[in-house]
Design a protein around this motif. Structure first.
Motif, mmCIF file in Angstrom:
data_model
loop_
_atom_site.group_PDB
_atom_site.id
_atom_site.type_symbol
_atom_site.label_atom_id
_atom_site.label_comp_id
_atom_site.label_asym_id
_atom_site.label_seq_id
_atom_site.Cartn_x
_atom_site.Cartn_y
_atom_site.Cartn_z
ATOM 1 N N ILE A 70 0.879 -1.164 0.000
ATOM 2 C CA ILE A 70 0.000 0.000 0.000
ATOM 3 C C ILE A 70 0.916 1.214 0.000
ATOM 4 N N VAL A 71 0.756 2.074 -1.019
ATOM 5 C CA VAL A 71 1.713 3.148 -1.266
ATOM 6 C C VAL A 71 1.001 4.490 -1.329
ATOM 7 N N GLY A 72 1.608 5.520 -0.737
ATOM 8 C CA GLY A 72 1.082 6.867 -0.861
ATOM 9 C C GLY A 72 0.975 7.583 0.464
ATOM 10 N N GLU A 73 0.226 8.693 0.422
ATOM 11 C CA GLU A 73 0.028 9.547 1.584
ATOM 12 C C GLU A 73 -1.454 9.620 1.913
ATOM 13 N N GLU A 74 -1.776 9.798 3.197
ATOM 14 C CA GLU A 74 -3.169 10.010 3.578
ATOM 15 C C GLU A 74 -3.654 11.314 2.983
ATOM 16 N N PRO A 75 -4.864 11.434 2.586
ATOM 17 C CA PRO A 75 -6.012 10.621 2.944
ATOM 18 C C PRO A 75 -6.290 9.482 1.975
ATOM 19 N N MET A 76 -5.516 9.340 0.888
ATOM 20 C CA MET A 76 -5.795 8.268 -0.066
ATOM 21 C C MET A 76 -4.500 7.604 -0.493
ATOM 22 N N MET A 77 -4.423 6.311 -0.331
ATOM 23 C CA MET A 77 -3.287 5.505 -0.753
ATOM 24 C C MET A 77 -3.779 4.501 -1.781
ATOM 25 N N GLN A 78 -2.847 3.834 -2.450
ATOM 26 C CA GLN A 78 -3.228 2.834 -3.452
ATOM 27 C C GLN A 78 -2.586 1.493 -3.133
ATOM 28 N N ALA A 79 -3.383 0.447 -3.276
ATOM 29 C CA ALA A 79 -2.821 -0.895 -3.236
ATOM 30 C C ALA A 79 -2.081 -1.094 -4.549
ATOM 31 N N MET A 80 -0.855 -1.620 -4.487
ATOM 32 C CA MET A 80 -0.062 -1.855 -5.692
ATOM 33 C C MET A 80 0.396 -3.304 -5.719
ATOM 34 N N ILE A 81 0.277 -3.901 -6.891
ATOM 35 C CA ILE A 81 0.810 -5.240 -7.120
ATOM 36 C C ILE A 81 1.867 -5.096 -8.211
ATOM 37 N N VAL A 82 3.103 -5.411 -7.857
ATOM 38 C CA VAL A 82 4.219 -5.270 -8.786
ATOM 39 C C VAL A 82 4.713 -6.665 -9.140
ATOM 40 N N THR A 83 4.809 -6.959 -10.434
ATOM 41 C CA THR A 83 5.317 -8.239 -10.917
ATOM 42 C C THR A 83 6.634 -7.991 -11.630
ATOM 43 N N ARG A 84 7.661 -8.725 -11.262
ATOM 44 C CA ARG A 84 8.950 -8.608 -11.954
ATOM 45 C C ARG A 84 8.859 -9.421 -13.241
ATOM 46 N N THR A 85 8.966 -8.748 -14.387
ATOM 47 C CA THR A 85 8.791 -9.405 -15.679
ATOM 48 C C THR A 85 10.114 -9.812 -16.315
ATOM 49 N N SER A 86 11.221 -9.214 -15.876
ATOM 50 C CA SER A 86 12.569 -9.582 -16.344
ATOM 51 C C SER A 86 13.562 -9.063 -15.319
ATOM 52 N N GLN A 87 14.841 -9.206 -15.588
ATOM 53 C CA GLN A 87 15.849 -8.725 -14.636
ATOM 54 C C GLN A 87 15.784 -7.216 -14.440
ATOM 55 N N THR A 88 15.263 -6.488 -15.427
ATOM 56 C CA THR A 88 15.255 -5.025 -15.346
ATOM 57 C C THR A 88 13.862 -4.403 -15.409
ATOM 58 N N ASP A 89 12.819 -5.185 -15.669
ATOM 59 C CA ASP A 89 11.479 -4.619 -15.868
ATOM 60 C C ASP A 89 10.470 -5.148 -14.852
ATOM 61 N N TYR A 90 9.491 -4.264 -14.559
ATOM 62 C CA TYR A 90 8.413 -4.575 -13.625
ATOM 63 C C TYR A 90 7.095 -4.114 -14.234
#
Length: 85
Positions: free
Chosen positions: A41-61
């Motif tokens: 969960i990333v961000g500042e109050e009053p609103m944050m975002q759930a984030m799902i990060v997938t590593r797709t290669s050694q350098t990319d997400y």
């Protein structure tokens, strides 16, 4: 202290943060296997975002933000400076 992760035990298939952070922790992203996921969960109050990060290669997400939410901060993760007079 989970802010730096456990690089000696990685790479990991999944990392889940149980509270919020100001920004995605690059030290933890680097510990994902290709195909691994980090949920945060990333961000500042009053609103944050759930984030799902997938590593797709050694350098990319690939990042998705499926919903908005708010959660308490995790300790020892970096905070962006706040503007004050």
């Amino acid at each position: 202290d989970g802010a730096t992760g456990l690089a000696s035990d990685g790479p990991f298939d999944a990392i889940v943060l149980s509270g919020s952070v100001a920004e995605l922790p690059h030290a933890l992203l680097a510990q994902l296997k290709v195909g691994g996921r980090l949920v945060a969960i990333v961000g500042e109050e009053p609103m944050m975002q759930a984030m799902i990060v997938t590593r797709t290669s050694q350098t990319d997400y690939r990042t998705t933000t499926p919903w908005d939410t708010v959660a308490p901060r995790l300790l020892n993760f970096p905070e962006a400076p706040k503007f004050t007079f």
